[in-house]
Design a protein around this motif. Sequence first.
Motif, PDB file in Angstrom:
ATOM      1  N   ASN A 131       0.821  -1.204   0.000  1.00  0.00           N
ATOM      2  CA  ASN A 131       0.000   0.000   0.000  1.00  0.00           C
ATOM      3  C   ASN A 131       0.855   1.255   0.000  1.00  0.00           C
ATOM      4  O   ASN A 131       0.688   2.141   0.834  1.00  0.00           O
ATOM      5  CB  ASN A 131      -0.946  -0.010   1.216  1.00  0.00           C
ATOM      6  CG  ASN A 131      -2.002   1.078   1.142  1.00  0.00           C
ATOM      7  OD1 ASN A 131      -2.421   1.469   0.056  1.00  0.00           O
ATOM      8  ND2 ASN A 131      -2.408   1.581   2.290  1.00  0.00           N
ATOM      9  N   CYS A 132       1.788   1.321  -0.950  1.00  0.00           N
ATOM     10  CA  CYS A 132       2.666   2.487  -1.014  1.00  0.00           C
ATOM     11  C   CYS A 132       2.706   3.053  -2.423  1.00  0.00           C
ATOM     12  O   CYS A 132       2.348   2.375  -3.391  1.00  0.00           O
ATOM     13  CB  CYS A 132       4.072   2.135  -0.532  1.00  0.00           C
ATOM     14  SG  CYS A 132       4.997   1.043  -1.628  1.00  0.00           S
ATOM     15  N   LEU A 133       3.150   4.299  -2.535  1.00  0.00           N
ATOM     16  CA  LEU A 133       3.296   4.947  -3.829  1.00  0.00           C
ATOM     17  C   LEU A 133       4.501   4.418  -4.586  1.00  0.00           C
ATOM     18  O   LEU A 133       4.506   4.373  -5.812  1.00  0.00           O
ATOM     19  CB  LEU A 133       3.437   6.461  -3.629  1.00  0.00           C
ATOM     20  CG  LEU A 133       3.562   7.315  -4.894  1.00  0.00           C
ATOM     21  CD1 LEU A 133       2.211   7.412  -5.601  1.00  0.00           C
ATOM     22  CD2 LEU A 133       4.082   8.710  -4.551  1.00  0.00           C
ATOM     23  N   GLY A 134       5.539   3.992  -3.843  1.00  0.00           N
ATOM     24  CA  GLY A 134       6.738   3.473  -4.458  1.00  0.00           C
ATOM     25  C   GLY A 134       7.983   4.207  -3.998  1.00  0.00           C
ATOM     26  O   GLY A 134       7.987   4.866  -2.953  1.00  0.00           O
ATOM     27  N   VAL A 135       9.045   4.102  -4.790  1.00  0.00           N
ATOM     28  CA  VAL A 135      10.350   4.657  -4.440  1.00  0.00           C
ATOM     29  C   VAL A 135      10.918   5.398  -5.641  1.00  0.00           C
ATOM     30  O   VAL A 135      10.847   4.895  -6.772  1.00  0.00           O
ATOM     31  CB  VAL A 135      11.332   3.546  -4.015  1.00  0.00           C
ATOM     32  CG1 VAL A 135      12.723   4.118  -3.746  1.00  0.00           C
ATOM     33  CG2 VAL A 135      10.808   2.811  -2.784  1.00  0.00           C
ATOM     34  N   LEU A 136      11.511   6.564  -5.403  1.00  0.00           N
ATOM     35  CA  LEU A 136      12.199   7.315  -6.450  1.00  0.00           C
ATOM     36  C   LEU A 136      13.621   7.597  -6.007  1.00  0.00           C
ATOM     37  O   LEU A 136      13.851   8.051  -4.877  1.00  0.00           O
ATOM     38  CB  LEU A 136      11.494   8.642  -6.749  1.00  0.00           C
ATOM     39  CG  LEU A 136      10.083   8.556  -7.347  1.00  0.00           C
ATOM     40  CD1 LEU A 136       9.036   8.649  -6.241  1.00  0.00           C
ATOM     41  CD2 LEU A 136       9.861   9.682  -8.351  1.00  0.00           C
ATOM     42  N   VAL A 137      14.570   7.299  -6.879  1.00  0.00           N
ATOM     43  CA  VAL A 137      15.980   7.609  -6.637  1.00  0.00           C
ATOM     44  C   VAL A 137      16.472   8.351  -7.877  1.00  0.00           C
ATOM     45  O   VAL A 137      17.023   7.756  -8.812  1.00  0.00           O
ATOM     46  CB  VAL A 137      16.810   6.331  -6.394  1.00  0.00           C
ATOM     47  CG1 VAL A 137      18.227   6.708  -5.937  1.00  0.00           C
ATOM     48  CG2 VAL A 137      16.146   5.423  -5.365  1.00  0.00           C
ATOM     49  N   PRO A 138      16.280   9.670  -7.932  1.00  0.00           N
ATOM     50  CA  PRO A 138      16.582  10.432  -9.150  1.00  0.00           C
ATOM     51  C   PRO A 138      18.017  10.316  -9.635  1.00  0.00           C
ATOM     52  O   PRO A 138      18.270  10.366 -10.843  1.00  0.00           O
ATOM     53  CB  PRO A 138      16.247  11.874  -8.740  1.00  0.00           C
ATOM     54  CG  PRO A 138      15.204  11.723  -7.678  1.00  0.00           C
ATOM     55  CD  PRO A 138      15.623  10.508  -6.912  1.00  0.00           C
ATOM     56  N   ARG A 139      18.983  10.159  -8.729  1.00  0.00           N
ATOM     57  CA  ARG A 139      20.387  10.103  -9.125  1.00  0.00           C
ATOM     58  C   ARG A 139      20.659   8.976 -10.113  1.00  0.00           C
ATOM     59  O   ARG A 139      21.509   9.090 -10.998  1.00  0.00           O
ATOM     60  CB  ARG A 139      21.265   9.934  -7.880  1.00  0.00           C
ATOM     61  CG  ARG A 139      22.745   9.837  -8.152  1.00  0.00           C
ATOM     62  CD  ARG A 139      23.523   9.622  -6.859  1.00  0.00           C
ATOM     63  NE  ARG A 139      22.979   8.518  -6.082  1.00  0.00           N
ATOM     64  CZ  ARG A 139      23.237   7.227  -6.332  1.00  0.00           C
ATOM     65  NH1 ARG A 139      24.015   6.902  -7.336  1.00  0.00           N
ATOM     66  NH2 ARG A 139      22.723   6.286  -5.581  1.00  0.00           N
ATOM     67  N   ILE A 140      19.935   7.856  -9.970  1.00  0.00           N
ATOM     68  CA  ILE A 140      20.138   6.728 -10.883  1.00  0.00           C
ATOM     69  C   ILE A 140      18.969   6.580 -11.865  1.00  0.00           C
ATOM     70  O   ILE A 140      18.872   5.585 -12.583  1.00  0.00           O
ATOM     71  CB  ILE A 140      20.359   5.406 -10.118  1.00  0.00           C
ATOM     72  CG1 ILE A 140      19.142   5.043  -9.254  1.00  0.00           C
ATOM     73  CG2 ILE A 140      21.623   5.492  -9.271  1.00  0.00           C
ATOM     74  CD1 ILE A 140      19.231   3.648  -8.631  1.00  0.00           C
ATOM     75  N   GLY A 141      18.075   7.577 -11.882  1.00  0.00           N
ATOM     76  CA  GLY A 141      16.964   7.545 -12.815  1.00  0.00           C
ATOM     77  C   GLY A 141      15.910   6.522 -12.468  1.00  0.00           C
ATOM     78  O   GLY A 141      15.129   6.103 -13.339  1.00  0.00           O
TER      79      GLY A 141
END
Length: 205
Positions: A131-141
């Motif tokens: 039940n989560c939106l997810g994960v973002l790690v912009p440095r690695i796209g």
Amino acid sequence: MSIRNLDRLFHARSIALVGASARPGSLGRAVLENLRNGGFKGAIHLVNPRHSEIDGQTCVASLSDLSEPPDVVIIAAPREHVPALAEEAAKIGAPVAIVITSDPSGHGPNSLSAQLHALAARTQLRIIGPNCLGVLVPRIGLDASFAAHRPPAGDLAVISQSGAITVSLLAFAAERRVGFSGLVSVGDMSDVDFDDLLDWFAVDA
């Protein structure tokens, strides 16, 4: 409380999306488009037993069909299939799973969260969600989410239980060009929680 395996998430080189879909408006489609459009340079594997390919990309029937375990397994499949899929992720040796699927039954003994908690306790698999939106790690796209906004890389790390608050923060940041080192929506916290992530980001140079 542990940061075990979290380096495999924030430095991911391969992703498997379970529940990848070609159907417009579906969760699996939204996550797939974000993965493709985020600029991730690593391998993206698609898993769905109902498709042999999606948009010309090969789609395997199960995680066991992959030649090697991915760094991160994203599960965006129907709720009734999630426990078995997470079990399979642990069996093949995947270090991290992001379970985006929601569970309307809450936190009782038979809830999805309780089942995933038990799985994480007896295996090496680290689980974010469900039940989560997810994960973002912009440095690695890496955009392993169904968020509408994709922020640039920066120095600010965000951990949020609420997906709605995460969406609002992303919209606010997009207007002001605020960048992030990482953004994690933890959802029901069946395994990875605030303490784990605070410890990880505290030592992230």
